[in-house]
Scaffold this active site. Structure first.
Site, short mmCIF file in Angstrom:
data_model
loop_
_atom_site.label_atom_id
_atom_site.label_comp_id
_atom_site.label_asym_id
_atom_site.label_seq_id
_atom_site.Cartn_x
_atom_site.Cartn_y
_atom_site.Cartn_z
N GLU A 245 39.32 18.71 36.67
CA GLU A 245 39.39 19.48 37.92
C GLU A 245 37.99 20.04 38.24
O GLU A 245 37.26 20.45 37.32
CB GLU A 245 40.38 20.63 37.66
N LYS B 94 45.82 20.48 45.54
CA LYS B 94 46.61 21.26 44.57
C LYS B 94 47.58 22.20 45.28
O LYS B 94 47.17 23.01 46.13
CB LYS B 94 45.67 22.06 43.67
N CYS C 131 46.00 20.46 37.12
CA CYS C 131 46.08 21.56 36.17
C CYS C 131 47.40 22.32 36.25
O CYS C 131 48.42 21.81 35.85
CB CYS C 131 44.85 22.47 36.35
C1 ACM Z 1 44.21 25.92 36.28
O1 ACM Z 1 45.10 25.58 37.04
N1 ACM Z 1 42.97 25.56 36.49
C2 ACM Z 1 44.51 26.71 35.06
#
Ligand code: ACM
Length: 272
Positions: A38, A108, A141
């Site tokens: 990420e 995301k 993530c």
């Molecule tokens: C995250 O979502 N970077 C912990």
């Protein structure tokens, strides 16, 4: 299919040196698909939204140019986490690059902690993309903690879930084993290593990147500190087999009519 990940420690704000690091690792890699962490080009802890806005890019930006070039030169499809700018909004996104082109994008949905002050959440319907006949799912993530994300992509036919990450909590590497077992899919989690100390926050990233198979076996897993490029051969067709026993099918045995409460905006009242 040869798949893998690059676990490395991006230096905050040093895009060019982060590109060089990635390029030097991938220089001799022979793979069909590699997942990067990420926000691999920028680093993770932005001091402010203004700082993020200054570093986030649209599809003409240098990170996109770098990854288009790398995917073309290497012949490897690359999934990478990128700070994306679209007008006034910044998204914590990941992109699939193949043959010098953008192949797919995911923004995301489930933002973690201070990310909520920085990024706009994505409103993706969790589409899957096709890479040379293999269905690829995408999540980033903290999406891992919402089992719906992997499930819906499995229902849409995902065989390999790509998961760029900057993990700081310890649970995800174990949880991804369950995500794979319950959906009968492969997952590639590419985490970063190292620490960042910015904006009064210190985070240490847990590494432990891994490739998990549809039975929950850990095919490869990295340590928690070292940079590591790992590539292995998988047979994505194994994700078509959803049988748990001769009488149990992961998808067909579901009882969606009994699950409707998890698909409403309201939190159901507790019983009793
Ligand atoms: C995250 O979502 N970077 C912990």
């Amino acid at each position: 299919m040869r798949v893998g990940y690059l676990q490395f420690g991006p230096i905050f704000g040093q895009k060019e040196s982060n590109f060089e690091r990635v390029a030097s690792f991938l220089d001799s890699a022979k793979a069909d698909l590699i997942v990067l962490p990420e926000l691999f080009a920028t680093g993770y802890i932005f001091e402010s939204r203004e700082e993020l806005v200054g570093m986030a890019e649209d599809e003409l930006g240098p990170t996109f140019t770098f990854l288009r070039g790398l995917s073309l030169k290497s012949g490897t499809a690359i999934v990478a986490g990128i700070a994306e700018r679209d007008g006034d909004d910044c998204y914590n996104s990941c992109y699939v690059f193949a043959n010098g082109e953008i192949h797919a994008r995911y923004r995301k949905v489930h933002l973690f902690d201070r990310e909520k002050e920085m990024f706009t959440p994505g409103d993706s319907l969790f589409e899957v993309c096709d890479l040379n006949g293999v269905k690829i799912g995408l999540m980033i993530c903290f999406d891992w903690i919402f089992p719906e994300v992997a499930r819906i992509q499995a229902l849409k036919g995902a065989q390999v879930l790509c998961h760029p990450s900057n993990l700081v909590l310890p649970h995800c590497p174990r949880a991804m084993i369950v995500r794979c077992i319950e959906n009968g899919i492969f997952a590639i989690t590419a985490n970063r290593v190292g620490s960042e100390n910015r904006a009064g926050t210190e985070l240490t990233y847990i590494g432990t990147s891994e490739v998990i198979d549809p039975r929950g076996e850990i095919l490869v897993r990295s340590g928690d500190k070292d940079e590591d490029l790992r590539i292995i051969e998988i047979d994505p067709a194994r994700a078509f087999d959803k049988m748990v026993t001769s009488q149990n099918h992961l998808i067909d045995d579901r009882k969606p009519a009994l699950y409707s409460q998890i698909c409403t905006e309201e939190t159901p009242p507790p019983d009793g």
